[in-house]
Design an enzyme around this catalytic site. Structure first.
Site, short mmCIF file in Angstrom:
data_model
loop_
_atom_site.label_atom_id
_atom_site.label_comp_id
_atom_site.label_asym_id
_atom_site.label_seq_id
_atom_site.Cartn_x
_atom_site.Cartn_y
_atom_site.Cartn_z
N SER A 141 0.87 -1.17 0.00
CA SER A 141 0.00 0.00 0.00
C SER A 141 0.91 1.22 0.00
O SER A 141 2.10 1.11 0.35
CB SER A 141 -0.83 -0.01 1.29
OG SER A 141 -1.43 1.25 1.51
N TYR A 154 -1.97 -1.21 10.49
CA TYR A 154 -2.05 -1.54 9.06
C TYR A 154 -0.77 -1.09 8.35
O TYR A 154 -0.15 -1.85 7.60
CB TYR A 154 -3.28 -0.85 8.47
CG TYR A 154 -3.47 -1.06 6.98
CD1 TYR A 154 -3.73 -2.32 6.46
CD2 TYR A 154 -3.42 0.02 6.09
CE1 TYR A 154 -3.93 -2.51 5.10
CE2 TYR A 154 -3.62 -0.16 4.73
CZ TYR A 154 -3.87 -1.42 4.24
OH TYR A 154 -4.05 -1.60 2.89
P1 NDP Z 1 -11.29 -6.30 -0.13
O1 NDP Z 1 -11.74 -6.12 1.27
O2 NDP Z 1 -12.29 -6.15 -1.23
O3 NDP Z 1 -10.56 -7.70 -0.31
C1 NDP Z 1 -9.80 -8.28 0.71
C2 NDP Z 1 -9.59 -9.74 0.38
O4 NDP Z 1 -8.78 -10.35 1.41
C3 NDP Z 1 -10.88 -10.54 0.30
O5 NDP Z 1 -10.80 -11.43 -0.79
C4 NDP Z 1 -10.92 -11.30 1.62
O6 NDP Z 1 -11.63 -12.50 1.42
C5 NDP Z 1 -9.43 -11.53 1.85
N1 NDP Z 1 -9.11 -11.79 3.26
C6 NDP Z 1 -9.35 -10.99 4.33
N2 NDP Z 1 -8.95 -11.58 5.45
C7 NDP Z 1 -8.44 -12.78 5.10
C8 NDP Z 1 -7.89 -13.87 5.82
N3 NDP Z 1 -7.78 -13.86 7.16
N4 NDP Z 1 -7.46 -14.96 5.13
C9 NDP Z 1 -7.56 -15.01 3.78
N5 NDP Z 1 -8.10 -14.02 3.04
C10 NDP Z 1 -8.54 -12.92 3.70
O7 NDP Z 1 -10.10 -5.23 -0.33
P2 NDP Z 1 -9.02 -4.99 -1.48
O8 NDP Z 1 -9.30 -5.82 -2.67
O9 NDP Z 1 -8.91 -3.55 -1.63
O10 NDP Z 1 -7.71 -5.50 -0.72
C11 NDP Z 1 -6.71 -6.31 -1.33
C12 NDP Z 1 -5.35 -5.87 -0.85
O11 NDP Z 1 -5.08 -4.56 -1.34
C13 NDP Z 1 -5.21 -5.79 0.67
O12 NDP Z 1 -3.96 -6.32 1.06
C14 NDP Z 1 -5.23 -4.30 0.95
O13 NDP Z 1 -4.52 -3.97 2.10
C15 NDP Z 1 -4.54 -3.78 -0.31
N6 NDP Z 1 -4.77 -2.37 -0.59
C16 NDP Z 1 -6.02 -1.90 -0.92
C17 NDP Z 1 -6.21 -0.56 -1.19
C18 NDP Z 1 -7.55 0.01 -1.55
O14 NDP Z 1 -7.69 1.24 -1.61
N7 NDP Z 1 -8.54 -0.81 -1.86
C19 NDP Z 1 -5.10 0.39 -1.11
C20 NDP Z 1 -3.84 -0.22 -0.78
C21 NDP Z 1 -3.69 -1.53 -0.54
P3 NDP Z 1 -12.47 -13.32 2.51
O15 NDP Z 1 -13.29 -12.34 3.27
O16 NDP Z 1 -13.28 -14.28 1.68
O17 NDP Z 1 -11.45 -14.02 3.34
#
Ligand code: NDP
Length: 264
Positions: A141, A154
């Site tokens: 990020s 985070y």
């Molecule tokens: P979402 O919340 O849409 O997706 C998060 C994903 O992580 C989901 O598929 C969720 O699936 C999975 N997840 C969460 N906890 C767990 C766990 N304990 N084990 C396995 N899978 C898990 O957010 P984003 O798509 O935005 O996030 C993806 C990445 O991008 C993250 O690392 C986030 O920090 C990073 N990011 C996002 C930004 C943004 O603005 N969107 C900016 C910078 C970085 P499930 O609930 O099915 O487990």
């Protein structure tokens, strides 16, 4: 099958939503075979169906449950014969000041965002070194490069990924392994709704900045491009990326602005 990743196995965590789901589509379009992981099996099945004729394996995984990771990785290695690209994308964000955040929340964020990817990496490394091929793509990020208010744990978890994977890149370059760290800015996904507040409950709100961010598909294109070019680091997003340069070249100005920033 043609494309920049034709015939390669790409394993994506956090593939049930947002950036992970869009990246699964992007890699599949480029000819990759994909392994989809996250906690919710039904959402992974939905994404798998949307990929048409692509060879897909759904492998549910809670990456906060560190003790389960070796067995899942062994199953995946057995079924695929080896992973070419491991995209560490699953993660949870935060919306609380450090003073208001329970230590159990700091611990959970660190486990899911940092220790989970580390455990999965260690489970894959021996086979990658043996095959002299493997590419880790780490979704960090912009707050993996600088800290902002309301993101102490985070931001720490993302900074930790940089330290670990920068070291790993140096250790295994001669083994043919590559590491790409992608730092997105604001991307329109469920990230703010799923973010944890100080007591561990979900923030459950779509933040304005996230809502105005780039789409998950645009972000996935950035991930794909950085991976194909074997870039060490890539910033993906809008104007917020300029903060990285402000922090690097004018740190006092950055500090003044960031303490006043309206980050929800
Ligand atoms: P979402 O919340 O849409 O997706 C998060 C994903 O992580 C989901 O598929 C969720 O699936 C999975 N997840 C969460 N906890 C767990 C766990 N304990 N084990 C396995 N899978 C898990 O957010 P984003 O798509 O935005 O996030 C993806 C990445 O991008 C993250 O690392 C986030 O920090 C990073 N990011 C996002 C930004 C943004 O603005 N969107 C900016 C910078 C970085 P499930 O609930 O099915 O487990």
């Amino acid at each position: 099958m043609t494309g920049r990743f034709a015939g390669k196995w790409v394993w994506i965590t956090g593939a049930s939503s947002g950036i992970g789901e869009a990246s699964a589509r992007a890699f599949a379009r480029e000819g990759a075979k994909v392994v989809l992981s996250a906690r919710r099996r039904e959402e992974l099945e939905r994404v798998a169906k949307s990929l048409g004729s692509t060879e897909v394996r759904v492998e549910p995984l809670d990456q906060g449950q560190l003790e389960t990771i070796d067995a899942v990785a062994a199953r995946v290695l057995d079924a695929t014969g080896g992973i070419d690209v491991m995209m560490h994308n699953a993660g949870i964000s935060q919306r609380s000041r450090a003073i208001d955040t329970k230590l159990s929340v700091d611990e959970r964020i660190m486990r899911v965002n940092y220790l989970g990817p580390v455990a999965l990496t260690k489970a894959l490394l021996p086979s990658m070194v043996r095959r002299r091929a493997g590419h880790f793509v780490v979704v960090s990020s912009l707050v993996g490069v600088f800290g902002t208010p309301l993101r102490s744990s985070y931001s720490a978890s993302k900074h930790a990924l940089h330290g670990f994977f920068d070291s790993l890149r140096a250790e295994h370059h001669e083994d043919g392994l590559r590491v790409t760290i992608v730092c997105p800015g604001f991307v329109r996904t469920e990230v703010s709704r799923n973010a944890l507040t100080g007591d561990g409950s979900p923030h459950a709100t779509m933040d304005e900045a996230i809502d105005r961010g780039i789409s998950a598909d645009e972000c996935a294109e950035g991930v794909l491009d950085a991976t194909a070019r074997e870039r060490e680091e890539a910033l993906v997003g809008g104007r917020e990326r300029l903060a990285v340069y402000l922090k690097r070249f004018a740190p006092p100005v950055f500090s003044r602005l960031i303490r006043r920033a309206k980050v929800t």
